[in-house]
Design an enzyme around this catalytic site. Structure first.
Site, PDB file in Angstrom:
ATOM      1  N   LYS A  10       7.089   1.612  12.874  1.00  0.00           N
ATOM      2  CA  LYS A  10       6.013   2.603  12.793  1.00  0.00           C
ATOM      3  C   LYS A  10       6.314   3.840  13.655  1.00  0.00           C
ATOM      4  CE  LYS A  10       2.143  -0.617  11.884  1.00  0.00           C
ATOM      5  NZ  LYS A  10       0.907  -1.172  12.521  1.00  0.00           N
ATOM      6  N   TYR A  50      -2.219  -0.219   2.920  1.00  0.00           N
ATOM      7  CA  TYR A  50      -3.302  -0.883   3.670  1.00  0.00           C
ATOM      8  C   TYR A  50      -4.573  -1.016   2.825  1.00  0.00           C
ATOM      9  CZ  TYR A  50      -0.891  -0.943   8.220  1.00  0.00           C
ATOM     10  OH  TYR A  50      -0.047  -1.200   9.272  1.00  0.00           O
ATOM     11  N   ASN A 122       1.256  -0.511  17.539  1.00  0.00           N
ATOM     12  CA  ASN A 122       1.930  -1.799  17.736  1.00  0.00           C
ATOM     13  C   ASN A 122       3.322  -1.883  17.109  1.00  0.00           C
ATOM     14  OD1 ASN A 122       1.055  -1.897  15.128  1.00  0.00           O
ATOM     15  ND2 ASN A 122      -0.372  -3.608  15.413  1.00  0.00           N
ATOM     16  N   HIS A 125       5.113  -3.043  11.408  1.00  0.00           N
ATOM     17  CA  HIS A 125       4.331  -3.788  10.424  1.00  0.00           C
ATOM     18  C   HIS A 125       5.200  -4.916   9.909  1.00  0.00           C
ATOM     19  CE1 HIS A 125       2.052  -4.824   6.843  1.00  0.00           C
ATOM     20  NE2 HIS A 125       3.208  -4.813   6.200  1.00  0.00           N
ATOM     21  N   GLU A 136       3.852  -5.404  -1.275  1.00  0.00           N
ATOM     22  CA  GLU A 136       4.307  -4.327  -0.381  1.00  0.00           C
ATOM     23  C   GLU A 136       5.744  -3.908  -0.705  1.00  0.00           C
ATOM     24  OE1 GLU A 136       3.757  -5.944   3.525  1.00  0.00           O
ATOM     25  OE2 GLU A 136       1.562  -5.786   3.433  1.00  0.00           O
TER      26      GLU A 136
END
Ligand code: UDP
Ligand code: MG
Length: 151
Positions: A10, A50, A122, A125, A136
């Protein structure tokens, strides 16, 4: 059972030049890298990725985060790994969603942060289960971009 998993490095990790550190941890697992590329993420892609979280209070902020708007970053690194229990292996080393709750030995525990506004930055993913992984991977990669043909 062998399975595929999508990983995204990310924008917080891209900005902090942690791509190599994250890859080193993932490379130490018993999984094979079968796809990798840098991807510019627009809102449509982030929202589709998402889609299950639409309506959550953190949704809009999380979309801007994944698009790199909060870190001045223009891409994420998208990876597909393949292996026995690949999802469990990768989510184990990733650690808990909330970096404050993630064990120190995990990637999120080592490098993640919870912002004062409550956003969970974080680092990566990882797909949560096999059906999400399939959905995905089809969203982020064309079949010919992967080294093996997925079942
Ligand atoms: N997220 C957040 N606040 C929350 C829950 C999630 O900022 O209360 C963000 C966080 O970046 C997380 C992403 O939304 O990685 C997707 O949430 P999910 O529950 O799918 O967590 P993950 O599968 O990434 O551990
Ligand atoms: Mg998830």
């Amino acid at each position: 059972m062998e399975q595929a998993v999508l990983v995204l490095i990310k924008p917080d990790a891209i900005q902090r030049k942690l791509t190599g550190a994250v890859l080193a941890r993932l490379e130490s697992l018993d999984v094979k890298l079968i796809g990798a590329k840098a991807v510019r993420v627009d809102h449509a892609l982030a929202e589709e990725h998402y889609t299950r979280l639409r309506g959550k209070p953190f949704f809009d902020d999380m979309i801007r985060y994944l698009c790199g708007e909060l870190h001045g970053v223009e891409f994420v690194v998208a990876l597909v790994f393949w292996g026995e229990e690949a999802i469990r292996q990768i989510r184990h080393v990733a650690g808990a969603t909330n970096p404050e709750a993630a064990a120190p030995g995990t990637i999120r525990g080592a490098y993640g942060c919870l912002t004062s506004g409550g956003r969970m930055e974080n680092v990566l993913h990882a797909s949560s289960d096999e059906s999400e992984a399939k959905r995905e991977i089809a969203l982020w990669f064309r079949p010919e971009e992967l080294l093996i043909q997925l079942p």
